[in-house]
Each structure stands twice: as C-alpha cells, then as structure tokens.
Design an enzyme around this catalytic site. Structure first.
Site, PDB file in Angstrom:
ATOM      1  N   GLY A   1       1.385   3.450  -3.321  1.00  0.00           N
ATOM      2  CA  GLY A   1       0.424   4.422  -3.811  1.00  0.00           C
ATOM      3  C   GLY A   1      -0.178   5.322  -2.756  1.00  0.00           C
ATOM      4  O   GLY A   1      -0.901   6.264  -3.074  1.00  0.00           O
ATOM      5  N   HIS A   2       0.099   5.023  -1.475  1.00  0.00           N
ATOM      6  CA  HIS A   2      -0.490   5.843  -0.414  1.00  0.00           C
ATOM      7  C   HIS A   2       0.540   6.869   0.027  1.00  0.00           C
ATOM      8  O   HIS A   2       1.291   6.654   0.976  1.00  0.00           O
ATOM      9  CB  HIS A   2      -0.946   4.970   0.758  1.00  0.00           C
ATOM     10  N   PHE A   3       0.567   7.967  -0.696  1.00  0.00           N
ATOM     11  CA  PHE A   3       1.478   9.078  -0.477  1.00  0.00           C
ATOM     12  C   PHE A   3       2.945   8.645  -0.607  1.00  0.00           C
ATOM     13  O   PHE A   3       3.688   8.656   0.383  1.00  0.00           O
ATOM     14  CB  PHE A   3       1.231   9.743   0.874  1.00  0.00           C
TER      15      PHE A   3
ATOM     16  N   HIS B   1       0.812  -1.222   0.000  1.00  0.00           N
ATOM     17  CA  HIS B   1       0.000   0.000   0.000  1.00  0.00           C
ATOM     18  C   HIS B   1       0.847   1.276   0.000  1.00  0.00           C
ATOM     19  O   HIS B   1       0.384   2.329  -0.418  1.00  0.00           O
ATOM     20  CB  HIS B   1      -0.999   0.016   1.165  1.00  0.00           C
TER      21      HIS B   1
ATOM     22  N   VAL C   1       2.354   6.917   4.559  1.00  0.00           N
ATOM     23  CA  VAL C   1       1.576   6.883   5.790  1.00  0.00           C
ATOM     24  C   VAL C   1       0.708   5.626   5.758  1.00  0.00           C
ATOM     25  O   VAL C   1       0.108   5.314   4.726  1.00  0.00           O
ATOM     26  CB  VAL C   1       0.670   8.139   5.894  1.00  0.00           C
TER      27      VAL C   1
END
Length: 161
Positions: free
Chosen positions: A64-66, A61, A71
């Site tokens: 693609g999560h910042f 994750h 985070v």
C-alpha cells in the site's frame, strides 16, 4: 555478550561481535512483520551500533505504500534506527533490558534525503548521545551504498514490566 563481572565504566567502548536475527529476537520483543533489522554487525558498548536492514518487496507495507513505486516508509526507517539502538542498550546493560518494551519519547531533526527501495541494503548507524536512568537519546543515520538516506535524533524510555 558483555562480561557480567565488569562494571560499565570498564566495558564502555568495548567492541563486541555481531548479533544475528536469533540474537536480536532474544534482545528485543519485535517480531515479523515489525522486526526492522536483520542483523547487527558492530556494537561498541555504551557508544554505538550498526544494524543491517535488507529491504524486500515481500514486506507487507509495500502493498500500500506507493505500489507502482514502492518506497520504504520514513517511520519504518526511524523504527529500524530505534531497534538498532535497543540492541545497543540491551548489550550495554548486560542483558538486563532484554525483552523489555522501549517507547519513543521524541523524534527530532528527522530528515529523509533519498528514498529507500526494495533490493536496497540499509546500514543503520546509531550513536548514543546521552542517557539518564531509563531514558536514552541517540542520533541515527540510514545509509545505502555509503549515501545518507535518512537521519534523526530520538529519545526513548525503557519500561519495566
């Protein structure tokens, strides 16, 4: 594990040993990349449990999560609470719920106070608020170095096959 001959009323509140990753995988059906706890360090039957989540940049994750400021997603923090609660349920029910699917019914009072980053070790503390039949309600907290990062109240139902 719980003593199979003792009724729940006699075992409620009994402290148990820790569960490592192999023990967790015997209890709940989740697998990589969606297994969100690495071990359970405290279990008090029918009362509470404490899980550990070691957050790693290698988790999918984070791509693609910042990506410039990775985070841990809030929904995965709540999922780690639910998985810790599922281990508590399996132990409390003496393994009768092992491997069964557990579905969220509600997530309430979710608060995300501070971000969780790769490299953090999250202490996931869950307490049973009540249960009736297959429906269980919990309060969960996620902490890093003793600081409250997130909290939620959630309800789940154990489904028969």
């Amino acid at each position: 594990m719980n003593e199979s001959s003792a009724p729940l009323s006699e075992t409620a509140g009994k402290e148990l040993g820790a569960a490592d990753i192999l023990g967790i995988m015997r209890m709940i059906p989740h697998r990589y990349p969606f297994l969100m706890i690495d071990r359970v360090v405290e279990i008090e039957l029918d009362v509470r449990a404490v899980g550990i989540k070691n957050v790693s940049i290698n988790e999918p994750h984070f791509q693609g999560h910042f990506p410039r400021q990775p985070v841990m997603p809030g929904v995965l923090i709540v999922e780690s609470m639910a998985q810790t609660a599922a281990v508590l349920v399996v132990e409390t029910l003496e393994g009768a719920a092992a491997g069964k699917l557990v579905y969220f019914m509600s997530v309430d009072e979710a608060r995300f106070r501070k971000p969780i980053f790769p490299g953090d070790q999250v202490r996931v503390e869950v307490s049973k608020l009540k249960n009736r039949g297959p429906v269980w309600k919990f309060r969960g907290e996620a902490k890093v170095d003793g600081r409250l990062m997130a909290e939620a109240v959630f309800t789940a139902m154990i489904m028969d096959d």
